[in-house]
Design a protein around this motif. Structure first.
Motif, PDB file in Angstrom:
ATOM      1  N   UNK A 102       3.027   6.041  -2.727  1.00  0.00           N
ATOM      2  CA  UNK A 102       4.116   6.841  -3.269  1.00  0.00           C
ATOM      3  C   UNK A 102       3.986   7.018  -4.776  1.00  0.00           C
ATOM      4  N   UNK A 103       3.566   5.947  -5.486  1.00  0.00           N
ATOM      5  CA  UNK A 103       3.413   6.036  -6.935  1.00  0.00           C
ATOM      6  C   UNK A 103       2.329   7.042  -7.311  1.00  0.00           C
ATOM      7  N   UNK A 104       1.266   7.091  -6.517  1.00  0.00           N
ATOM      8  CA  UNK A 104       0.184   8.043  -6.812  1.00  0.00           C
ATOM      9  C   UNK A 104       0.594   9.472  -6.476  1.00  0.00           C
ATOM     10  N   UNK A 105       1.397   9.647  -5.419  1.00  0.00           N
ATOM     11  CA  UNK A 105       1.836  10.989  -5.033  1.00  0.00           C
ATOM     12  C   UNK A 105       2.983  11.497  -5.907  1.00  0.00           C
TER      13      UNK A 105
ATOM     14  N   UNK B  68       0.834  -1.206   0.000  1.00  0.00           N
ATOM     15  CA  UNK B  68       0.000   0.000   0.000  1.00  0.00           C
ATOM     16  C   UNK B  68       0.865   1.251   0.000  1.00  0.00           C
ATOM     17  N   UNK B  69       1.982   1.215   0.742  1.00  0.00           N
ATOM     18  CA  UNK B  69       2.895   2.356   0.750  1.00  0.00           C
ATOM     19  C   UNK B  69       3.494   2.605  -0.619  1.00  0.00           C
TER      20      UNK B  69
END
Length: 287
Positions: A103-106, A98-99
């Protein structure tokens, strides 16, 4: 006979799994080799190899799941009584996954960026679903500042630790250093005009570039920096010694050299003629 062997092979899930692994790993190796031999820049090569590895891992996971889905379903039903224990055992892995998605989305950083994750500071050289790999950089070092240590940071820290992207500070930094001298009854402010002049001379070669880069950082990050003009402050320590603190905006690679030059100017002022007209013996007497 051949038909029976073929039928057994098609129903053999282990054989299909091995075939999937071989095909994906071979394709990944060929693509990575092709990218490494290309004429792209080093960071572009890293990004493409990183993407190939991630897609290959994803293809392996999806392929193995599709092959073993029926067995996995039966297995899940057979261990229903132990589901709570399994969730607890895999919670860190799930948190890392999930982390990684968070990070990929942010898009807080990418391959080649300089970042600080909690107390860890380094250059991102790899980022997958479970962890982020950093080439450690000494936060107090100058030049490249690489320590030679590789850090493997689990992605679940993105929920508990702040992530700072320091990519704009790779070329220019705000470097602060202090020079301490035992007080000998002379006014420490006498040296301030001389040191200011010397610092400006040391920074003259990159002054215009520093101003442009400072404005670029301000526009990209939406912050107001202190500017490129050097700042010099005179103070005293707890022991009553004179402390001269210099802050300047300079290229990272030149910060250590400029610090040494300013320190040399400082001691030449107090222990020898600033114009180097005194001999070393005379300078010792003047101190």
């Amino acid at each position: 006979m051949n038909t029976e062997v073929l039928h057994q092979f098609l129903e053999n899930k282990l054989a299909w799994s091995l075939l999937l692994l071989v095909v994906v790993l071979v394709v990944r190796y060929l693509l990575a080799t092709l990218f490494r031999r290309s004429s792209w820049q080093r960071q572009d090569i890293r990004r493409r190899v990183h993407m190939v590895h991630n897609f290959a891992n994803l293809a392996i996971v999806i392929g193995l799941f599709a092959i073993w889905v029926s067995e996995l379903r039966d297995f899940a039903l057979s261990i229903a009584a132990f589901s709570v224990a399994i969730v607890i055992a895999l919670r860190d892995v799930v948190a890392c996954l999930v982390g990684g998605l968070y990070q990929a989305s942010m898009r807080s950083f990418t391959i080649g960026d300089w970042v600080r994750i909690g107390d860890q500071f380094g250059e991102v050289i790899d980022n997958n679903w479970l962890s982020t790999t950093l080439l450690e950089i000494d936060p107090h070092g100058l030049g490249n500042g690489y320590t030679g240590t590789t850090l493997y940071v689990p992605n679940n820290v993105f929920f508990t630790q702040p992530v700072k992207n320091l990519n704009f500070m790779r070329r220019y930094i705000e470097h602060t250093f202090s020079i301490v001298r035992e007080s000998k009854g002379k006014n420490p402010f006498d040296i301030k005009p001389f040191i200011t002049e010397r610092v400006l001379e040391h920074c003259e070669s990159f002054k215009e570039v520093a101003e442009r880069y400072c404005k670029l950082i301000e526009s990209r990050m939406g912050v107001d920096l202190a500017g490129t003009e050097p700042k010099i402050k005179v103070s005293t320590s707890e022991l009553g010694h004179d402390v001269l603190t210099i802050t300047l905006f300079c290229p990272r690679e030149e910060a250590s050299e400029i610090e040494q030059k300013v320190t040399e100017d400082y001691y030449r002022f107090w222990y020898g003629d600033a114009d180097q007209s005194l001999t070393p013996a005379d300078g010792a007497k003047a101190g």
